[in-house]
Design a protein around this motif. Structure first.
Motif, PDB file in Angstrom:
ATOM      1  N   UNK A  88       0.818  -1.029  -0.036  1.00 22.53           N
ATOM      2  CA  UNK A  88       0.168  -0.062  -0.083  1.00 22.53           C
ATOM      3  C   UNK A  88       0.935   1.361   0.083  1.00 22.53           C
ATOM      4  N   UNK A  89       1.581   1.359   0.929  1.00 26.41           N
ATOM      5  CA  UNK A  89       2.570   2.575   1.041  1.00 26.41           C
ATOM      6  C   UNK A  89       3.560   2.538  -0.427  1.00 26.41           C
ATOM      7  N   UNK A  90       4.083   1.606  -0.840  1.00 26.60           N
ATOM      8  CA  UNK A  90       4.691   1.656  -2.246  1.00 26.60           C
ATOM      9  C   UNK A  90       3.803   2.266  -3.371  1.00 26.60           C
ATOM     10  N   UNK A  91       2.479   1.650  -3.466  1.00 31.11           N
ATOM     11  CA  UNK A  91       1.875   2.141  -4.510  1.00 31.11           C
ATOM     12  C   UNK A  91       1.460   3.530  -4.393  1.00 31.11           C
ATOM     13  N   UNK A  92       1.289   4.058  -3.218  1.00 27.41           N
ATOM     14  CA  UNK A  92       1.017   5.483  -2.902  1.00 27.41           C
ATOM     15  C   UNK A  92       2.103   6.495  -3.514  1.00 27.41           C
ATOM     16  N   UNK A  93       3.320   6.026  -3.482  1.00 26.13           N
ATOM     17  CA  UNK A  93       4.393   6.675  -4.028  1.00 26.13           C
ATOM     18  C   UNK A  93       4.426   6.663  -5.420  1.00 26.13           C
ATOM     19  N   UNK A  94       4.470   5.071  -6.100  1.00 23.91           N
ATOM     20  CA  UNK A  94       4.865   4.933  -7.185  1.00 23.91           C
ATOM     21  C   UNK A  94       3.815   5.291  -8.190  1.00 23.91           C
ATOM     22  N   UNK A  95       2.606   5.165  -7.931  1.00 21.63           N
ATOM     23  CA  UNK A  95       1.271   5.586  -9.057  1.00 21.63           C
ATOM     24  C   UNK A  95       1.561   6.899  -9.620  1.00 21.63           C
ATOM     25  N   UNK A  96       2.232   7.760  -8.906  1.00 27.41           N
ATOM     26  CA  UNK A  96       2.207   9.194  -9.660  1.00 27.41           C
ATOM     27  C   UNK A  96       3.610   9.321  -9.947  1.00 27.41           C
ATOM     28  N   UNK A  97       4.580   8.411 -10.201  1.00 27.90           N
ATOM     29  CA  UNK A  97       6.058   8.777 -10.508  1.00 27.90           C
ATOM     30  C   UNK A  97       6.162   8.045 -12.064  1.00 27.90           C
ATOM     31  N   UNK A  98       6.693   9.081 -12.882  1.00 32.39           N
ATOM     32  CA  UNK A  98       6.808   8.263 -14.354  1.00 32.39           C
ATOM     33  C   UNK A  98       7.848   7.446 -14.634  1.00 32.39           C
ATOM     34  N   UNK A  99       8.725   7.247 -13.671  1.00 37.10           N
ATOM     35  CA  UNK A  99       9.946   6.709 -13.572  1.00 37.10           C
ATOM     36  C   UNK A  99       9.872   4.979 -13.756  1.00 37.10           C
ATOM     37  N   UNK A 100       8.576   4.744 -13.554  1.00 41.09           N
ATOM     38  CA  UNK A 100       8.345   3.168 -13.320  1.00 41.09           C
ATOM     39  C   UNK A 100       7.132   2.801 -13.722  1.00 41.09           C
ATOM     40  N   UNK A 101       6.878   1.756 -14.514  1.00 38.44           N
ATOM     41  CA  UNK A 101       5.812   1.167 -15.054  1.00 38.44           C
ATOM     42  C   UNK A 101       5.074   0.249 -13.872  1.00 38.44           C
ATOM     43  N   UNK A 102       3.938   0.108 -14.206  1.00 41.96           N
ATOM     44  CA  UNK A 102       3.017  -0.933 -13.245  1.00 41.96           C
ATOM     45  C   UNK A 102       3.783  -2.117 -13.174  1.00 41.96           C
ATOM     46  N   UNK A 103       3.971  -2.835 -14.186  1.00 40.66           N
ATOM     47  CA  UNK A 103       4.653  -4.169 -14.213  1.00 40.66           C
ATOM     48  C   UNK A 103       6.012  -4.311 -13.695  1.00 40.66           C
ATOM     49  N   UNK A 104       6.867  -3.266 -13.931  1.00 42.44           N
ATOM     50  CA  UNK A 104       8.059  -3.049 -13.318  1.00 42.44           C
ATOM     51  C   UNK A 104       8.026  -3.078 -11.913  1.00 42.44           C
ATOM     52  N   UNK A 105       6.957  -2.185 -11.420  1.00 40.09           N
ATOM     53  CA  UNK A 105       6.673  -2.116  -9.887  1.00 40.09           C
ATOM     54  C   UNK A 105       6.507  -3.346  -9.268  1.00 40.09           C
ATOM     55  N   UNK A 106       5.625  -4.338  -9.864  1.00 34.44           N
ATOM     56  CA  UNK A 106       5.148  -5.494  -9.270  1.00 34.44           C
ATOM     57  C   UNK A 106       6.087  -6.477  -9.238  1.00 34.44           C
ATOM     58  N   UNK A 107       7.191  -6.381 -10.264  1.00 32.03           N
ATOM     59  CA  UNK A 107       8.078  -7.435 -10.444  1.00 32.03           C
ATOM     60  C   UNK A 107       9.375  -7.086  -9.465  1.00 32.03           C
ATOM     61  N   UNK A 108       9.542  -5.876  -9.267  1.00 34.75           N
ATOM     62  CA  UNK A 108      10.396  -5.419  -8.513  1.00 34.75           C
ATOM     63  C   UNK A 108      10.128  -5.785  -6.763  1.00 34.75           C
ATOM     64  N   UNK A 109       8.751  -5.287  -6.491  1.00 29.59           N
ATOM     65  CA  UNK A 109       8.194  -5.511  -5.167  1.00 29.59           C
ATOM     66  C   UNK A 109       8.013  -7.118  -4.801  1.00 29.59           C
ATOM     67  N   UNK A 110       7.940  -7.935  -5.827  1.00 33.61           N
ATOM     68  CA  UNK A 110       8.009  -9.286  -5.732  1.00 33.61           C
ATOM     69  C   UNK A 110       9.375  -9.934  -5.147  1.00 33.61           C
ATOM     70  N   UNK A 111      10.400  -9.353  -6.005  1.00 30.46           N
ATOM     71  CA  UNK A 111      11.612  -9.766  -5.803  1.00 30.46           C
ATOM     72  C   UNK A 111      12.189  -9.123  -4.456  1.00 30.46           C
TER      73      UNK A 111
END
Length: 386
Positions: free
Chosen positions: A271-294
């Motif tokens: 939840x915290x990561x989404x609140x920050x990343x959703x408005x950041x143009x430097x990361x796509x949704x798929x990149x976000x999920x893959x990095x969080x998984x790792x």
């Protein structure tokens, strides 16, 4: 007697008293063979918490002795600006990446700070709550205070800081600075080596990776309890046992310490990561999920044997918070990780991370963190798989 020496003497007397109390308690519980066990149950014999054994008190004593011995030989800064959280006889220097979230929960509860919601479930508010009682000069403390901070092996602390503050997709501030410095696009992952090179040369004063001996003035402040991340639970019990708090509140802290954090951590971090990343143009949704998984694999929540299911996230977006969390939690159930498996996987990832670091960087790291290795009793040999 000089003030520093006086406090150091008090620190040693503090631990000595604990040791004597424990020995006394054990002697009192010994009874002659002819005394029925039923009578022993109602004798009211004083006892200490299970953690406060003579063995553990001896460990605290050895840490304090090593600190004083090594500090007499080490080159160190005076660290005049050390700040502490304070509650009655408890004085704490906060060290990020060393159980600081738990101890902030404790201080918030002790001060009964309002407006922070569920203190055992809300991450963001813990480090930015209403002002707690602080002191900026350790001369205000007395010999009867519990003065402590938590130490951690520099290798694991640095890697933990990298994962949390660089690799996790919500905290991209420092990552962008490093990528800009290396003339890379902002959406590219910063490697662990790049992170180390940057902080060792450009930004060593961030408290998340600043040497603990500098951050807390370990060689100038009269600490009488050196806690360690590696024995965190036992040390917490030891410290709580020295506080004048109700048994009910103490049990609440211990219950939180024992709680299984995997599910709550995944929910809150996501939840915290989404609140920050959703408005950041430097990361796509798929990149976000893959990095969080790792990152969850590095922390031992999801087994390394469970591959990232890219197709399961294909038709989702940042607004599908509940579904995203459910997907991550499902990953934890593919192969359920027990404590031993989690420890082995974390150690494997830690060892792997340092295998890719240049010898030049490692030499600088060992020099910069020499005091932390020495005064807290850690070896500077590279971490190996167990």
């Amino acid at each position: 007697m000089p003030l520093v020496k006086k406090h150091f003497t008090s620190a040693m007397l503090f631990v000595s008293l604990c040791l004597l109390l424990d020995i006394y308690s054990r002697m009192k519980t010994l009874s002659p063979p002819d005394v029925p066990k039923e009578r022993l149950k109602n004798t009211g014999t004083p006892h200490l918490e299970n953690c406060t054994t003579s063995t553990h008190i001896s460990a605290i004593w050895r840490r304090n002795s090593l600190l004083r011995q090594k500090c007499s030989l080490a080159k160190h800064n005076l660290s005049p600006n050390v700040r502490f959280y304070h509650w009655k006889n408890l004085v704490y220097c906060k060290v990020p990446k060393c159980g600081s979230t738990f101890w902030m929960q404790v201080f918030i509860a002790l001060h009964k700070v309002k407006g922070v919601g569920d203190i055992f479930g809300k991450m963001r508010s813990l480090h930015h709550s209403s002002p707690l009682s602080e002191i900026s000069n350790w001369n205000h403390v007395t010999g009867s205070d519990v003065i402590f901070h938590v130490a951690r092996n520099p290798y694991s602390r640095l890697y933990s800081a990298y994962v949390d503050k660089i690799y996790l997709p919500g905290f991209l501030g420092v990552s962008k600075i490093i990528n800009k410095h290396n003339k890379k696009h902002c959406n590219q992952s910063v490697s662990f080596g790049e992170f180390l090179d940057y902080i060792l040369k450009e930004n060593l004063q961030d408290p998340h990776w600043q040497p603990i001996s500098d951050l807390c003035g370990s060689c100038t402040v009269p600490y009488n309890v050196i806690s360690k991340q590696e024995s965190f639970n036992k040390d917490v019990r030891f410290i709580l046992d020295k506080l004048s708090i109700s048994g009910q509140l103490k049990q609440k802290f211990i219950k939180n310490l024992k709680a299984k954090h995997t599910e709550n951590s995944i929910k809150e971090i996501t939840k915290v990561m989404i609140s920050f990343a959703k408005t950041d143009p430097c990361i796509t949704f798929q990149q976000f999920c893959q990095r969080l998984w790792k990152s969850f694999q590095i922390q031992g929540y999801i087994s390394d044997l469970v591959s990232f299911p890219a197709n399961k996230f294909k038709h989702l977006n940042f607004d599908n918070v509940t579904i995203i969390v459910r997907k991550f939690l499902k990953g934890t159930k593919k192969i359920v990780m027990n404590d031993v498996m989690r420890k082995l996987q974390r150690q494997k990832n830690l060892s792997k991370a340092y295998r890719g670091i240049s010898q030049k960087t490692l030499d600088i790291l060992k020099k910069v963190y020499k005091n932390d290795f020495d005064i807290y009793g850690y070896t500077n040999e590279l971490p190996k798989e167990i």
